[in-house]
Design an enzyme around this catalytic site. Sequence first.
Site, PDB file in Angstrom:
ATOM      1  CB  ILE A 225      -1.011   0.024   1.234  1.00  0.00           C
ATOM      2  CG1 ILE A 225      -1.915   1.031   1.156  1.00  0.00           C
ATOM      3  CG2 ILE A 225      -0.028   0.061   2.489  1.00  0.00           C
ATOM      4  CD1 ILE A 225      -2.979   0.962   2.254  1.00  0.00           C
ATOM      5  CD  GLU A 249       0.862  -9.277   3.606  1.00  0.00           C
ATOM      6  OE1 GLU A 249       1.776 -10.424   3.694  1.00  0.00           O
ATOM      7  OE2 GLU A 249       0.852  -8.149   3.999  1.00  0.00           O
TER       8      GLU A 249
END
Length: 452
Positions: A225, A249
């Site tokens: 992110i 993930e």
Amino acid sequence: MYKTSMLEQEYKKKLITADQAAAMIKNDSRIHFGLGLGTVKDIDAALAKRASELRNIEIVSTVGVRSTPFETYLATDSNEQVRFSSAHFNAFDRGMSKNGRCWYIPMMFNELPVYWQHNNSGLDVACFQVAPMDKHGNFNIGPQVADIWGVIKSAKTIIVEVNENMPIAHGHQTQLNLYGVDYVVEGSNSPMDELPTKAPSEIDKKIAEFVVSKIKSHSTLQLGIGALPGCIGSMLADSDVRNINAHTEMFVDAYVDLFEAGKLTGNKPVDKGKAVYTFAGGTKRLYDFIDDNPICCSAPVDYVNSIATVSQIDNFVSINSCIQVDLYGQVCSETAGAQQISGTGGQLDFVLGAYASKGGNSFLCTPSVRTLKDGTKESLIRPMLTEGSIVTTPRTATNFVVTEYGIANLKGKNTWERAELLINIAHPDFRDQLVKEAEKMGIWKNTSKITY
């Protein structure tokens, strides 16, 4: 009709209010409040109303995607009432930690499903958000399979909080049947919390350019992110690179950019045609893309993050951020000194898995410096990690390290070569000092300087 009637009867029998659910949480108990988009809202608010009664309760969560802190935290002021633990720190966990109310659970994310079942005597109650029940009696648990089945198997009582806005996630083990649930709370249907992607800085753009230059067509990406992964996704979407796959993930907005550019195809030998992830967090655009989309495949973290799984995928590219790197090649990605910033997650799994993949590489990215409150700068490539820092990726595993000044490939390099390569991508203002420190450490000499 008979089946529907039976389901309706069972549903009504298990249906309770958020206040009734909160009343079931006893003192001296360990509670899981959900993970990803599935962290509970209404049960949390109801428990907060009981703040004055609570004693010795531990609330646990995993990778919570939230726009506000837990109401139970805001309503209590001592660990004698409620204390918190997190398997992956977010911004609110960091805030609670600074106030002495939250502790990190060190773990490898891929091991977390087993951890819940075999350690700390399990969980007393597990509460998490789900989508409304379908005609077959199944609740979709949303885009966060991750470690949820370890939580479910570990908990003595399961309470689901229904939210009509939960995206319907396709994938492996995404359904929980009514008969596996103890109680159902029909929630207030609050919108899914968003994690907007920050605009990339000029440094992010330079780092992204270096990484994108190493990515070829027919690669499978693992992105984290933040502004940098978003920038890499945008650059790839505008590039000549084609046939990009996802096995990650965390599923983020960058993958939507790639799909809309016609680059995300899922044409890989493992989970062919699928964009595989273990949890998702981003904007409503991402959640709308995931919702009832068979291309998106949520799967348990012990499968997604498995080195054995990742290594089977040719041209696997793992891209993660880190906090600092030392001249040995040790990487810290989760603490600033002794302060917990983030979790270990699956970084090491993907670093190792990508290197074992035929044609694969991993990139650990950091700006060369950070600016302190007084305006001075400190190098994030250091002689040794700051005291108290946690090694997330050991020097034996580190592959590519990237700053805005270039890329250093540390695999197969001896200690003086590593020092040389890392100093070359450090900020120019700190290179001479790093050379002096490396000389003191005995890992660099002028006679060792790379000349080829």
